[in-house]
Design a protein around this motif. Structure first.
Motif, mmCIF file in Angstrom:
data_model
loop_
_atom_site.group_PDB
_atom_site.id
_atom_site.type_symbol
_atom_site.label_atom_id
_atom_site.label_comp_id
_atom_site.label_asym_id
_atom_site.label_seq_id
_atom_site.Cartn_x
_atom_site.Cartn_y
_atom_site.Cartn_z
ATOM 1 N N PHE A 122 0.870 -1.178 0.000
ATOM 2 C CA PHE A 122 0.000 0.000 0.000
ATOM 3 C C PHE A 122 0.905 1.226 0.000
ATOM 4 O O PHE A 122 1.869 1.279 0.762
ATOM 5 N N SER A 123 0.599 2.202 -0.834
ATOM 6 C CA SER A 123 1.509 3.336 -0.973
ATOM 7 C C SER A 123 0.761 4.651 -0.791
ATOM 8 O O SER A 123 -0.443 4.744 -1.029
ATOM 9 N N ASP A 124 1.502 5.652 -0.321
ATOM 10 C CA ASP A 124 1.003 7.019 -0.218
ATOM 11 C C ASP A 124 1.506 7.797 -1.427
ATOM 12 O O ASP A 124 2.647 7.633 -1.847
ATOM 13 N N ARG A 125 0.650 8.633 -1.964
ATOM 14 C CA ARG A 125 1.045 9.434 -3.126
ATOM 15 C C ARG A 125 0.649 10.888 -2.872
ATOM 16 O O ARG A 125 -0.459 11.153 -2.420
ATOM 17 N N ARG A 126 1.563 11.785 -3.176
ATOM 18 C CA ARG A 126 1.268 13.211 -3.060
ATOM 19 C C ARG A 126 1.882 13.940 -4.245
ATOM 20 O O ARG A 126 2.750 13.400 -4.954
ATOM 21 N N GLY A 127 1.407 15.139 -4.482
ATOM 22 C CA GLY A 127 1.999 15.970 -5.524
ATOM 23 C C GLY A 127 2.035 15.295 -6.877
ATOM 24 O O GLY A 127 1.019 14.839 -7.400
ATOM 25 N N ASP A 128 3.247 15.218 -7.451
ATOM 26 C CA ASP A 128 3.392 14.682 -8.800
ATOM 27 C C ASP A 128 2.868 13.261 -8.922
ATOM 28 O O ASP A 128 2.270 12.896 -9.939
ATOM 29 N N GLY A 129 3.107 12.421 -7.883
ATOM 30 C CA GLY A 129 2.666 11.035 -7.950
ATOM 31 C C GLY A 129 1.158 10.924 -8.057
ATOM 32 O O GLY A 129 0.631 10.146 -8.867
ATOM 33 N N ALA A 130 0.436 11.687 -7.251
ATOM 34 C CA ALA A 130 -1.025 11.654 -7.304
ATOM 35 C C ALA A 130 -1.532 12.260 -8.604
ATOM 36 O O ALA A 130 -2.472 11.747 -9.224
ATOM 37 N N LEU A 131 -0.907 13.342 -9.044
ATOM 38 C CA LEU A 131 -1.350 13.984 -10.276
ATOM 39 C C LEU A 131 -1.120 13.091 -11.490
ATOM 40 O O LEU A 131 -1.912 13.107 -12.434
ATOM 41 N N ALA A 132 -0.051 12.314 -11.485
ATOM 42 C CA ALA A 132 0.226 11.430 -12.618
ATOM 43 C C ALA A 132 -0.905 10.423 -12.799
ATOM 44 O O ALA A 132 -1.362 10.167 -13.915
ATOM 45 N N GLU A 133 -1.369 9.832 -11.687
ATOM 46 C CA GLU A 133 -2.459 8.862 -11.786
ATOM 47 C C GLU A 133 -3.765 9.548 -12.183
ATOM 48 O O GLU A 133 -4.552 9.001 -12.965
ATOM 49 N N GLN A 134 -4.024 10.736 -11.632
ATOM 50 C CA GLN A 134 -5.233 11.465 -12.010
ATOM 51 C C GLN A 134 -5.224 11.773 -13.507
ATOM 52 O O GLN A 134 -6.247 11.645 -14.188
ATOM 53 N N ARG A 135 -4.067 12.174 -14.012
ATOM 54 C CA ARG A 135 -3.966 12.496 -15.433
ATOM 55 C C ARG A 135 -4.245 11.273 -16.292
ATOM 56 O O ARG A 135 -4.928 11.362 -17.322
ATOM 57 N N ILE A 136 -3.725 10.123 -15.890
ATOM 58 C CA ILE A 136 -3.967 8.896 -16.656
ATOM 59 C C ILE A 136 -5.453 8.595 -16.722
ATOM 60 O O ILE A 136 -6.011 8.314 -17.793
ATOM 61 N N VAL A 137 -6.122 8.646 -15.571
ATOM 62 C CA VAL A 137 -7.555 8.339 -15.527
ATOM 63 C C VAL A 137 -8.347 9.334 -16.368
ATOM 64 O O VAL A 137 -9.226 8.948 -17.158
ATOM 65 N N GLN A 138 -8.069 10.614 -16.211
ATOM 66 C CA GLN A 138 -8.810 11.632 -16.957
ATOM 67 C C GLN A 138 -8.588 11.494 -18.458
ATOM 68 O O GLN A 138 -9.525 11.641 -19.256
ATOM 69 N N THR A 139 -7.363 11.198 -18.854
ATOM 70 C CA THR A 139 -7.052 11.044 -20.278
ATOM 71 C C THR A 139 -7.779 9.846 -20.864
ATOM 72 O O THR A 139 -8.383 9.931 -21.942
ATOM 73 N N LEU A 140 -7.734 8.706 -20.155
ATOM 74 C CA LEU A 140 -8.393 7.504 -20.656
ATOM 75 C C LEU A 140 -9.903 7.675 -20.690
ATOM 76 O O LEU A 140 -10.568 7.200 -21.619
ATOM 77 N N ALA A 141 -10.466 8.353 -19.693
ATOM 78 C CA ALA A 141 -11.915 8.573 -19.680
ATOM 79 C C ALA A 141 -12.356 9.354 -20.918
ATOM 80 O O ALA A 141 -13.394 9.054 -21.524
ATOM 81 N N ARG A 142 -11.567 10.351 -21.311
ATOM 82 C CA ARG A 142 -11.917 11.116 -22.513
ATOM 83 C C ARG A 142 -11.865 10.236 -23.758
ATOM 84 O O ARG A 142 -12.715 10.354 -24.651
ATOM 85 N N VAL A 143 -10.876 9.349 -23.826
ATOM 86 C CA VAL A 143 -10.782 8.435 -24.966
ATOM 87 C C VAL A 143 -11.995 7.509 -24.991
ATOM 88 O O VAL A 143 -12.639 7.317 -26.039
ATOM 89 N N TYR A 144 -12.328 6.913 -23.852
ATOM 90 C CA TYR A 144 -13.465 5.994 -23.794
ATOM 91 C C TYR A 144 -14.756 6.681 -24.227
ATOM 92 O O TYR A 144 -15.585 6.103 -24.946
ATOM 93 N N GLU A 145 -14.952 7.912 -23.776
ATOM 94 C CA GLU A 145 -16.183 8.622 -24.127
ATOM 95 C C GLU A 145 -16.235 8.933 -25.626
ATOM 96 O O GLU A 145 -17.321 8.914 -26.223
ATOM 97 N N ARG A 146 -15.083 9.199 -26.233
ATOM 98 C CA ARG A 146 -15.072 9.436 -27.686
ATOM 99 C C ARG A 146 -15.509 8.198 -28.450
ATOM 100 O O ARG A 146 -16.064 8.298 -29.549
ATOM 101 N N TRP A 147 -15.259 7.018 -27.874
ATOM 102 C CA TRP A 147 -15.647 5.765 -28.519
ATOM 103 C C TRP A 147 -17.060 5.341 -28.135
ATOM 104 O O TRP A 147 -17.497 4.249 -28.511
#
Length: 489
Positions: free
Chosen positions: A18-43
């Protein structure tokens, strides 16, 4: 005063896996999810959220780590004596949801989902007990073109995340081809089948020699632990190895031609080859070329797959924090699972989907120096000098936020030097100074921290640096927002 000994203080530590994420680490995962969600919705996929817990019997027993406590899941007993478990993926809850609401859902039903999942397994590099996934699935279509669509969409997701040509490759196979070679090898029973599948899945890690041992009597690893093998005959082992030896390079159609004499004579193998031929044609229509390959060694770990399967790894050098080579495994994978909904309804409901391992993908991108996430920027920090002027500080921060600029007032009790250090640690692009002189003159002083850092690298003398005041400017108070926006831009 009590003579009772003081209770021991607990050690501040995170559980393994189990890991703690802050700053860049948390933002990196948020960016991945947001980016993929936009792709899925386009399809044309719609979002779905399900709870963290499912009843254990609804989840089923599909994890490969069946020798772990609770068979790979974290489970507890509810007050009505029913066992619940934290979901180990987002697909099993989808199957339950479709079965529960099948009368009101469109068919095919196209959904995407994201969130944390939990597995009670041994942690390792890029392998966590709690991690995020981001999935897309089509439920209700038995067309191989639906599988091809999922693969093409996964590749579009990787491209949207900034991976260029050659940095990730999707490898595709079919459980039907595997079933064909199992038939050709004389494999019988679920237990022997599972052992063979696990052996094939370890080809990349153990090589042909290690897989040969696991297909036969078993393998003794470097730690001295013995893994019992599948017990295949010599002819059976040779059939599986010939299947795995088919090269995955070159055109997809050439791979199918090479597989035909090995599995084409079996019913399952012939069906698998036909499915992959249609997937190949659909991928060509989508404009997908060599970034998607047919590779018979792909089997996937979960047991519920019934047809086409695929996975992708980074094609890049990945190293840990100490510079040591490390392998993260699949960053996106999936396939067809036509029997999962039928567990609830008895009705065959075809389904196919893809799952991005968000946490693993973020870690792998960092290890390969491919993380395109911009460095996390903190808010503009308004320095606090005197309690009597707190209203002026709060008004300045509110004005910046009203203009869409992240800002905060320092609310600690440290002095100017410590406040500047705080702003630096927060990654602040600038600080706002409203001291007594500025307030009296109707002005505001701004320090551009990035410009100051850059200038400081070229000024060796401390006194010269103080005299130059790099990155510092004083403007009328009414120009606060415009001046800060100029710094940010």
């Amino acid at each position: 005063m009590s003579d009772m000994p003081a209770a021991p203080r607990p050690e501040a530590r995170a559980p393994r896996g189990f890991s703690d994420r802050r700053g860049d680490g948390a933002l990196a995962e948020q960016r991945i999810v947001q980016t993929l969600a936009r792709v899925y919705e386009r399809w044309g996929f719609e979002p779905l959220e399900t709870g963290a817990f499912e009843y254990a019997d609804a989840l089923g027993k599909f994890l490969p780590d069946a020798d772990r406590p609770n068979e790979g899941v974290f489970a507890l007993q509810d007050d009505d004596d029913q066992w619940m478990a934290l979901r180990y993926d987002l697909t099993a809850p989808l199957a339950r949801f479709v079965a529960q609401h099948r009368e009101t859902l469109p068919r095919p039903y196209r959904r995407y989902a994201y969130g944390p999942v939990w597995r009670n397994e041994k942690p390792g590099p890029g392998r966590y007990r709690e991690f995020w996934q981001c999935d897309a699935d089509t439920v209700g279509s038995d067309r191989p073109e639906a599988d091809a669509e999922i693969v093409a969409m996964a590749l579009e997701g990787l491209a949207a995340l900034g991976l260029g040509t050659g940095e990730a490759v999707v490898r595709i196979a079919s459980r039907k081809l595997v079933n064909g070679v199992l038939q050709a090898a004389g494999v019988e029973g679920a237990a022997q089948t599972l052992t063979v599948l696990r052996a094939i899945d370890k080809l990349d890690r153990l090589g042909p020699e290690g897989v040969t041992l696991l297909l036969g009597e078993g393998r003794l690893d470097e730690s001295g632990d013995f893994t019992r093998g599948a017990g295949l005959s010599t002819a059976g082992v040779e059939a599986v190895l010939a299947f795995l030896a088919v090269p995955a390079e070159g055109p997809r159609s050439a791979v199918l031609d090479a597989l035909d004499p090995i599995v084409g004579a079996t019913p399952a193998g012939a069906e698998g080859l036909a499915d992959l031929a249609r997937i190949d044609a659909a991928l060509k229509a989508f404009g997908v070329g060599a970034e998607a390959r047919f590779d018979p060694a792909v089997v996937r770990g979960l047991e519920y797959y019934t047809g086409a399967v695929f996975e992708s790894e980074l094609v890049a050098d990945t190293r840990d924090d100490r510079g040591r080579p490390v392998r993260f495994g699949s960053i996106v994978g999936g396939g067809r699972y036509d029997g999962l909904v039928a567990r609830f309804t008895g009705e065959d409901v075809p389904a196919t989907g893809a799952s991005f391992g968000v946490s693993r993908l973020a870690a792998a991108l960092r290890a390969a120096s491919l993380d395109r996430t911009a460095e996390a920027r903190g808010p503009v920090v308004v320095i606090c000098f005197a309690d009597s002027d707190m209203g002026a500080y709060l008004e300045a921060a509110a004005e910046l936020r009203g203009a869409g600029i992240a800002a905060e007032v320092y609310l600690g009790r440290a002095g100017m030097k410590a406040q500047m250090k705080y702003a630096d640690r927060r990654g602040a692009p600038a600080v706002v100074i409203l001291g007594g002189d500025e307030l009296a003159a109707g002005q505001v002083t701004l320090k551009d921290l990035d410009a100051g850092r850059a200038a400081a690298t070229g000024i060796a003398d401390h006194e010269a640096w103080k005299a130059a005041r790099p990155g510092q400017v004083t403007v009328p108070r009414g120009e606060l927002v415009a001046a800060v926006r100029h710094i940010l831009e």
